[in-house]
Write an enzyme that holds these catalytic residues in place. Structure first.
Site, short mmCIF file in Angstrom:
data_model
loop_
_atom_site.label_atom_id
_atom_site.label_comp_id
_atom_site.label_asym_id
_atom_site.label_seq_id
_atom_site.Cartn_x
_atom_site.Cartn_y
_atom_site.Cartn_z
N VAL A 226 17.54 93.72 66.47
CA VAL A 226 17.71 94.43 65.35
C VAL A 226 18.86 94.33 64.51
O VAL A 226 20.09 94.00 65.06
CB VAL A 226 17.46 95.89 65.63
CG1 VAL A 226 17.70 96.74 64.39
CG2 VAL A 226 16.42 96.26 66.38
N CYS A 227 18.76 94.01 63.25
CA CYS A 227 20.03 93.86 62.37
C CYS A 227 19.82 94.84 61.03
O CYS A 227 18.88 95.67 61.05
CB CYS A 227 20.43 92.42 62.11
SG CYS A 227 19.30 91.71 61.16
N ARG A 228 20.64 94.51 60.22
CA ARG A 228 20.60 95.07 58.76
C ARG A 228 19.00 94.76 58.02
O ARG A 228 18.42 95.54 57.50
CB ARG A 228 21.73 94.80 57.91
CG ARG A 228 21.54 95.18 56.57
CD ARG A 228 22.76 94.86 55.60
NE ARG A 228 22.68 95.41 54.14
CZ ARG A 228 22.04 94.60 53.33
NH1 ARG A 228 21.58 93.37 53.57
NH2 ARG A 228 22.08 95.10 52.02
N MET B 116 17.35 97.57 59.64
CA MET B 116 17.31 98.80 59.37
C MET B 116 17.26 99.13 58.11
O MET B 116 17.05 100.37 57.70
CB MET B 116 18.95 99.25 59.70
CG MET B 116 19.31 99.04 61.18
SD MET B 116 18.08 100.01 62.24
CE MET B 116 18.50 101.75 61.51
#
Length: 204
Positions: free
Chosen positions: A77-79, A106
């Site tokens: 997961v990242c931005r 996100m």
């Protein structure tokens, strides 16, 4: 073996992409290892982070996972999904066989109004506040032509779709007259984050 991997979309690089809705169907605790590869400060930012994540910034992720079984079900997961895709490729090269990337990161998770952990309280803006702030930021970021005000996109409707379209257009083709490229990119990034968490007027 987790069923999410079997239903994820294969990527040519050897990992699989999952949508936020697919991941949300398996809240923790479940047999999924969620790894957030953003920097520590981002976990406390307005986008927050997923419940039950492990934190491993992109530069350290290979060291963090080195001792894990190679058949671990890992969701990265990242931005926005870009850094986590790079991390996913790194894990594939290390021999991991069940690697997944959260498509949209996100930003997509927040836009879908899914549960978020915010360890630092952040007041969430309205769509109107995002529109007004974006227009003000653009006026300051763009040098006006002689004897004219700066040219900014028309944006009378503060809908999520309209604001998204404007931000996408600005990202795809930087307007002429940008005074500071780095500051302009930061402006777009900031308002993409704000838009992801923004509420319509009257929405809680």
């Amino acid at each position: 073996m987790h069923p999410l991997f079997d239903n994820a979309t294969p990527h040519p690089a050897g990992y699989r992409d999952v949508d936020v809705g697919q991941l949300a169907a398996f809240p923790p605790p479940s047999q999924l290892t969620r790894v957030d590869v953003r920097e520590a400060a981002e976990l406390d930012g307005i986008l927050g982070h997923l419940p039950g994540i492990r934190h491993a910034p992109l530069a350290t992720v290979q060291d963090v996972v080195d001792a894990w079984p190679r058949d671990t079900d890992v969701v990265l997961v990242c931005r926005s999904g870009a850094r986590s895709a790079r991390a996913a490729m790194s894990l594939v090269t290390l021999g991991f066989t069940r690697v997944m990337n959260l498509r949209g990161g996100m930003l997509a998770w927040n836009t879908a109004r899914l549960p978020v952990v915010r360890t630092v309280p952040h007041p969430l803006p309205t769509l109107g506040t995002v529109r007004d702030g974006l227009l003000d930021g653009l006026h300051r970021a763009l040098a006006p032509p002689p004897h004219e005000g700066p040219t900014v996109p028309p944006l009378t409707n503060p809908s999520r779709e309209a604001l998204t379209a404007v931000l996408d257009a600005l990202q795809a083709a930087r307007p002429t007259g940008v005074r500071d490229t780095a500051a302009f990119e930061h402006l777009l990034r900031t308002f993409q984050d704000l838009l992801a968490v923004a509420r319509a007027e009257g929405e809680r």
